[in-house]
Write a protein that holds these residues in place. Structure first.
Motif, PDB file in Angstrom:
ATOM      1  N   GLN A  44       0.822  -1.204   0.000  1.00 23.67           N
ATOM      2  CA  GLN A  44       0.000   0.000   0.000  1.00 23.67           C
ATOM      3  C   GLN A  44       0.861   1.262   0.000  1.00 23.67           C
ATOM      4  N   ALA A  45       2.055   1.164   0.568  1.00 24.87           N
ATOM      5  CA  ALA A  45       2.956   2.320   0.585  1.00 24.87           C
ATOM      6  C   ALA A  45       3.411   2.701  -0.814  1.00 24.87           C
ATOM      7  N   ASN A  46       3.376   1.750  -1.738  1.00 26.56           N
ATOM      8  CA  ASN A  46       3.793   2.000  -3.116  1.00 26.56           C
ATOM      9  C   ASN A  46       2.612   2.041  -4.081  1.00 26.56           C
ATOM     10  N   ALA A  47       1.403   2.145  -3.542  1.00 28.08           N
ATOM     11  CA  ALA A  47       0.202   2.075  -4.388  1.00 28.08           C
ATOM     12  C   ALA A  47       0.181   3.169  -5.450  1.00 28.08           C
ATOM     13  N   ARG A  48       0.605   4.366  -5.086  1.00 33.77           N
ATOM     14  CA  ARG A  48       0.575   5.472  -6.052  1.00 33.77           C
ATOM     15  C   ARG A  48       1.549   5.234  -7.209  1.00 33.77           C
ATOM     16  N   GLU A  49       2.752   4.771  -6.877  1.00 36.64           N
ATOM     17  CA  GLU A  49       3.744   4.493  -7.923  1.00 36.64           C
ATOM     18  C   GLU A  49       3.285   3.358  -8.833  1.00 36.64           C
ATOM     19  N   ILE A  50       2.704   2.325  -8.233  1.00 33.02           N
ATOM     20  CA  ILE A  50       2.195   1.197  -9.022  1.00 33.02           C
ATOM     21  C   ILE A  50       1.078   1.660  -9.939  1.00 33.02           C
ATOM     22  N   GLY A  51       0.146   2.472  -9.412  1.00 31.11           N
ATOM     23  CA  GLY A  51      -0.967   2.961 -10.221  1.00 31.11           C
ATOM     24  C   GLY A  51      -0.503   3.830 -11.377  1.00 31.11           C
ATOM     25  N   ALA A  52       0.495   4.687 -11.150  1.00 33.17           N
ATOM     26  CA  ALA A  52       1.003   5.555 -12.214  1.00 33.17           C
ATOM     27  C   ALA A  52       1.643   4.736 -13.328  1.00 33.17           C
ATOM     28  N   GLY A  53       2.377   3.687 -12.963  1.00 35.10           N
ATOM     29  CA  GLY A  53       2.992   2.840 -13.979  1.00 35.10           C
ATOM     30  C   GLY A  53       1.962   2.103 -14.810  1.00 35.10           C
ATOM     31  N   ILE A  54       0.929   1.578 -14.158  1.00 31.89           N
ATOM     32  CA  ILE A  54      -0.134   0.872 -14.879  1.00 31.89           C
ATOM     33  C   ILE A  54      -0.880   1.831 -15.790  1.00 31.89           C
ATOM     34  N   GLN A  55      -1.125   3.067 -15.340  1.00 28.12           N
ATOM     35  CA  GLN A  55      -1.822   4.056 -16.171  1.00 28.12           C
ATOM     36  C   GLN A  55      -1.059   4.312 -17.472  1.00 28.12           C
ATOM     37  N   ASP A  56       0.251   4.451 -17.386  1.00 26.71           N
ATOM     38  CA  ASP A  56       1.052   4.672 -18.596  1.00 26.71           C
ATOM     39  C   ASP A  56       0.930   3.498 -19.561  1.00 26.71           C
ATOM     40  N   ASP A  57       0.975   2.287 -19.021  1.00 29.04           N
ATOM     41  CA  ASP A  57       0.870   1.104 -19.889  1.00 29.04           C
ATOM     42  C   ASP A  57      -0.512   1.006 -20.536  1.00 29.04           C
ATOM     43  N   LEU A  58      -1.559   1.319 -19.775  1.00 25.39           N
ATOM     44  CA  LEU A  58      -2.910   1.255 -20.338  1.00 25.39           C
ATOM     45  C   LEU A  58      -3.113   2.320 -21.409  1.00 25.39           C
ATOM     46  N   ASN A  59      -2.498   3.473 -21.239  1.00 25.66           N
ATOM     47  CA  ASN A  59      -2.594   4.509 -22.265  1.00 25.66           C
ATOM     48  C   ASN A  59      -2.007   4.033 -23.588  1.00 25.66           C
ATOM     49  N   MET A  60      -0.900   3.323 -23.521  1.00 28.86           N
ATOM     50  CA  MET A  60      -0.308   2.776 -24.738  1.00 28.86           C
ATOM     51  C   MET A  60      -1.242   1.764 -25.386  1.00 28.86           C
ATOM     52  N   GLU A  61      -1.991   1.041 -24.553  1.00 27.87           N
ATOM     53  CA  GLU A  61      -2.908   0.017 -25.056  1.00 27.87           C
ATOM     54  C   GLU A  61      -4.119   0.633 -25.746  1.00 27.87           C
ATOM     55  N   LEU A  62      -4.645   1.742 -25.216  1.00 28.08           N
ATOM     56  CA  LEU A  62      -5.892   2.326 -25.727  1.00 28.08           C
ATOM     57  C   LEU A  62      -5.678   3.504 -26.662  1.00 28.08           C
ATOM     58  N   MET A  63      -4.439   3.943 -26.810  1.00 27.36           N
ATOM     59  CA  MET A  63      -4.167   5.140 -27.599  1.00 27.36           C
ATOM     60  C   MET A  63      -4.684   5.019 -29.033  1.00 27.36           C
ATOM     61  N   ASP A  64      -4.443   3.892 -29.662  1.00 24.98           N
ATOM     62  CA  ASP A  64      -4.866   3.715 -31.065  1.00 24.98           C
ATOM     63  C   ASP A  64      -6.371   3.682 -31.218  1.00 24.98           C
ATOM     64  N   ASP A  65      -7.096   3.426 -30.134  1.00 28.51           N
ATOM     65  CA  ASP A  65      -8.558   3.358 -30.195  1.00 28.51           C
ATOM     66  C   ASP A  65      -9.208   4.715 -29.930  1.00 28.51           C
ATOM     67  N   GLY A  66      -8.397   5.753 -29.794  1.00 25.78           N
ATOM     68  CA  GLY A  66      -8.946   7.090 -29.598  1.00 25.78           C
ATOM     69  C   GLY A  66      -9.369   7.389 -28.175  1.00 25.78           C
ATOM     70  N   MET A  67      -8.893   6.612 -27.210  1.00 25.90           N
ATOM     71  CA  MET A  67      -9.249   6.835 -25.807  1.00 25.90           C
ATOM     72  C   MET A  67      -7.999   7.010 -24.950  1.00 25.90           C
ATOM     73  N   LYS A  68      -8.163   7.712 -23.847  1.00 24.67           N
ATOM     74  CA  LYS A  68      -7.046   7.999 -22.948  1.00 24.67           C
ATOM     75  C   LYS A  68      -7.438   7.662 -21.518  1.00 24.67           C
ATOM     76  N   VAL A  69      -6.560   6.944 -20.807  1.00 24.16           N
ATOM     77  CA  VAL A  69      -6.766   6.670 -19.389  1.00 24.16           C
ATOM     78  C   VAL A  69      -6.260   7.879 -18.621  1.00 24.16           C
ATOM     79  N   THR A  70      -7.153   8.581 -17.931  1.00 28.39           N
ATOM     80  CA  THR A  70      -6.796   9.820 -17.239  1.00 28.39           C
ATOM     81  C   THR A  70      -6.429   9.603 -15.769  1.00 28.39           C
TER      82      THR A  70
END
Length: 326
Positions: free
Chosen positions: A181-207
Motif C-alpha cells: 500500500q505504501a507503493n500504491a501510487r507508484e504502481i498505479g502511475a505505472g499501470i496508467q502509462d501502460d494502459l494509455n499505450m494500449e488504448l491510444m490507437d482506439d482514440g481513448m485515454k486513461v486519465t
C-alpha cells in the motif's frame, strides 16, 4: 451517398442515450430540408460520409441542418436539398464525459516472494478513469464497425491485461511485498502509462488509475498485523504504564477500567516487594532459622506501609496515610 429516399427524418438526435454508452451511431435514414440536429450537454455530433469525418459539432443546442450544418461539412457543403430529395448521412454521437470504472482482480495474483517459496497470492481493487480524446482513432478502430460502445466493453478489455500489469509493477525492484500500500501510487502511475499505450490507437485515454487496497491471505495479514502491533508497542514496560494511566482515566466513568488499573497497580507493588525482599537477603536462599533480634533492639521498620502499600524510606510514619509503623 444516396439521394431520393422514401424514409425521411425530421430530427437527428441521440435516441438511445445511456450514461454508460461511449458513442452511438445514427444512420440508415435520410434527412430532408427542414430537419433539425439536436446536441445535448456532454455530447459531440460527428457527420460521416463513407466512414470519413465530414464535420464535428461540439456546442449543445438545436440546429437547422440545411442552413447551419451542411455549409460546414467538408465535401457536402455544396449539397442542396431538392423538393423530393434527401441526404443520407451517418451521425456519430460521442459521450464527452470522463468515465469512472471500478476494477478488481478476478483471481489472486501469485507474486514471487523470497520468504514464500510458492509465492504470495494477492488480490487488489481500485478505480480508473478514461475518456475519448481522438475521434479519428475511435472511428478507424471501433466506430467504423460498431453502432455503439459501452463502458463495460472497455472494462473487459482492461481487466484482461490488468493482472499482467499488476505483476509487472508490483515486482519492480525495491517493493516491500508486505507493505504494498505504501507503493500504491507508484504502481498505479505505472499501470496508467501502460494502459494509455494500449488504448491510444482506439482514440481513448486513461486519465487516472488508482489502487485502493491490496488484500493478502488471512495468514499473511494476521502476521502483518502482529508485526505492526509489536512495532507500535516498542518498550513493553512503557506500554504497561500508559495502559494503567489510560485505565485510571477511564475509571472516572467506568468501574471496570478502574478495577483493572487497581489490580495492575497491586501486582506491580507485590512484584516490587518481592524484588526488594530478595535484594535484602542477598539473592540467596535462607536455609536456617531467622537470626534472633538482639535484646532491647527496636522493631524493624517495614519496607511498605501495611495500610496503604506506600513504599517507606526509613521513616516511622507512613508519608502517605500517616500510619505508625513501629
Amino acid at each position: 451517398m444516396g439521394f431520393f429516399g422514401n424514409q425521411f427524418s425530421d430530427v437527428v438526435e441521440w435516441e438511445e442515450f445511456r450514461d454508460d454508452m461511449i458513442f452511438w451511431k445514427w444512420h440508415n435514414n435520410e434527412v430532408k430540408k427542414g430537419s433539425r440536429l439536436i446536441i445535448r450537454p456532454g455530447q459531440d455530433a460527428i457527420f460521416l460520409n463513407n466512414g470519413k469525418i465530414e464535420g464535428v459539432f461540439e456546442d449543445e443546442g438545436e440546429y437547422d441542418i440545411e442552413s447551419e450544418i451542411v455549409p460546414f461539412l467538408s465535401t457536402l457543403k455544396g449539397f442542396r436539398f431538392g423538393f423530393n430529395s434527401g441526404m443520407r448521412v451517418e451521425v456519430l454521437f460521442v459521450n464527452t464525459k470522463e468515465f469512472t470504472v471500478r476494477w478488481g482482480t478476478q483471481n489472486p495474483i501469485n507474486i514471487p516472494a523470497p520468504q514464500l517459496p510458492g509465492g504470495m497470492p494477492i488480490r487488489a481493487n481500485g478505480t480508473f478513469q478514461f475518456k475519448v480524446n481522438d475521434y479519428v482513432g475511435l472511428i478507424d478502430k471501433i466506430a467504423g464497425v460498431r453502432d455503439s460502445y459501452l463502458v463495460e466493453d472497455v472494462k473487459i478489455r482492461i481487466t484482461a491485461i490488468l493482472d499482467q500489469l499488476l505483476m509487472r509493477w508490483i515486482t519492480k525492484e525495491g517493493k516491500d511485498m508486505f507493505n504494498l500500500q505504501a507503493n500504491a501510487r507508484e504502481i498505479g502511475a505505472g499501470i496508467q502509462d501502460d494502459l494509455n499505450m494500449e488504448l491510444m490507437d482506439d482514440g481513448m485515454k486513461v486519465t487516472g488509475f488508482q489502487v485502493m487496497s491490496f488484500n493478502y491471505p488471512k495468514e499473511i495479514q494476521d502476521m502483518i498485523n502482529k508485526t505492526a502491533s509489536h512495532g507500535m508497542v516498542g518498550d513493553v514496560s512503557k506500554y504497561q504504564q500508559i495502559s494503567v494511566a489510560d485505565a485510571m482515566a477511564a475509571g472516572k466513568g467506568s468501574g471496570t477500567a478502574s478495577d483493572m488499573a487497581g489490580m495492575m497497580m497491586g501486582m506491580n507493588i507485590a512484584k516490587e516487594m518481592m524484588e526488594n525482599q530478595k535484594a535484602d537477603s542477598g539473592g540467596g536462599q535462607n536455609t536456617g532459622s531467622p537470626s534472633p533480634q538482639p535484646a532491647g533492639s527496636e522493631k524493624a521498620i517495614p519496607n511498605f506501609c501495611p495500610n496503604c502499600g506506600q513504599k517507606i524510606e526509613g521513616t516511622k510514619f507512613c508519608p502517605n496515610c500517616g500510619q505508625k509503623l513501629v
